[in-house]
Design an enzyme around this catalytic site. Sequence first.
Site, PDB file in Angstrom:
ATOM      1  N   ARG A  37       0.828  -1.219   0.000  1.00  0.00           N
ATOM      2  CA  ARG A  37       0.000   0.000   0.000  1.00  0.00           C
ATOM      3  C   ARG A  37       0.862   1.268   0.000  1.00  0.00           C
ATOM      4  NH1 ARG A  37      -5.216  -1.495   3.895  1.00  0.00           N
ATOM      5  NH2 ARG A  37      -6.377  -2.573   2.247  1.00  0.00           N
ATOM      6  N   LYS A 198     -18.386 -18.609   1.256  1.00  0.00           N
ATOM      7  CA  LYS A 198     -19.839 -18.546   1.415  1.00  0.00           C
ATOM      8  C   LYS A 198     -20.553 -17.670   0.401  1.00  0.00           C
ATOM      9  CE  LYS A 198     -19.869 -19.424   6.343  1.00  0.00           C
ATOM     10  NZ  LYS A 198     -20.147 -18.851   7.657  1.00  0.00           N
ATOM     11  N   GLY A 355      -8.949  -9.188  -0.086  1.00  0.00           N
ATOM     12  CA  GLY A 355      -7.880  -9.651   0.808  1.00  0.00           C
ATOM     13  C   GLY A 355      -7.266 -10.992   0.432  1.00  0.00           C
ATOM     14  N   GLY A 378     -12.386  -4.738   1.358  1.00  0.00           N
ATOM     15  CA  GLY A 378     -13.810  -4.371   1.461  1.00  0.00           C
ATOM     16  C   GLY A 378     -14.266  -3.411   0.379  1.00  0.00           C
TER      17      GLY A 378
END
Length: 398
Positions: A37, A198, A355, A378
């Site tokens: 980053r 999921k 991620g 996110g």
Amino acid sequence: MTAFRTLDQADVKGKRVLVRLDLNVPTENGKVTDVTRIERAAPTITELAGKGAKVILLSHFGRPKAGPDPKFSLAPVAAAVAEVIGKPVGFAGDCIGPVAEKAIAAMQPGDVLCLENTRFYKEEEKNDPAFVDKLAALGDIWVNDAFSAAHRAHASTEGLGHKLPAYAGRSMQAELEALTKALEAPQRPVAAVVGGAKISGKLDLLGNLLDKVDVLIIGGGMANTFLAAQGKAVGKSLCEKDLIPTANEILAKAKANGKEIVLPVDAVVAEKFEAKAPSKVVDVDHVGPNDMILDIGPRSIEHVVSVLGRLKTLLWNGPFGAFEIEPFDTGTVEVAEAAAELTAAGKLVTVAGGGDTVSALNQAGAADRFTYISTAGGAFLEWLEGKALPGVEILRAK
Ligand code: 3PG
Ligand code: MG
């Protein structure tokens, strides 16, 4: 698409430029362990400093609960920034008030200063107007270069854009350009790989992608729920039984809209979820009652790779199997390698984020050949879900 104001439009010489970065980087014992980053932020810092701005860095770091906490100080991260940009970076132990004001008053054009963690004030996450005013008082211009925090409507990621002239930094610009190219105006056919455990966490994602892509390639644990929806036995595999109707709806919607959904045709199964557990390849019609599906099988890999061969654009979020344990990383590694080769040959535009995804692609040795790897977790997901990101919306040229 509405354009974003970038540094090309900003007159920064001699100005105090508040630059919101995402310096929320992994650390261990006070040392930064992954500078990705920071490396992405470096061009913006260097460009602004080179143009004679007073470059004032703002960021959150971790999720401190109650006020200042040395564990969450940005001081060690500021030192890592200095190392990456090859230039001194000053540090002020507060992000507002006299400490910050004094440090900024001492700056020369071209200097770089990092302010302390904005989340030491609870007003940051509340986007509190009085706190925004205190931050705004420190600068003449606001540059947002924190795409990976753009899903947060916080004082330093959004609020400042209402008070100061706002511009996208170079890393924000690169993220927006790459993601727009891949999702809003892609070269077709375009496909998305959606993996991970999921469906429940990725319902909005699947829905939005089905509207936008031509092919949806489903891997990971969530593929099991789709297999179960098709009436197949999945043994002891991860499977969200209550979401079988949802999986059926998604399959029906795809069919009605002429979209292709790619599911595994074979699987690597084991009876234990552990590295090197004895495993075998079975057809998806022959998963035994004690079997756990831990990866896609060789015929599935071959099928996915053949699909890649007819695409122009690929978006990737989530691994195909339990990539963190060997040998169940094979599906992810082999598909990633094929995608990387097609990209290197100029045949495919590949954009990945999230991620786990980036670690999986790094592990596969494929990440550096992808067209673009987002630094966002996110925020990347919310973008793929079609949600407006507050830290991006505020930058749209009005
Ligand atoms: C991240 O690392 O995901 C971003 O920096 C956002 O951090 P947050 O999830 O604590 O808001
Ligand atoms: Mg996060």
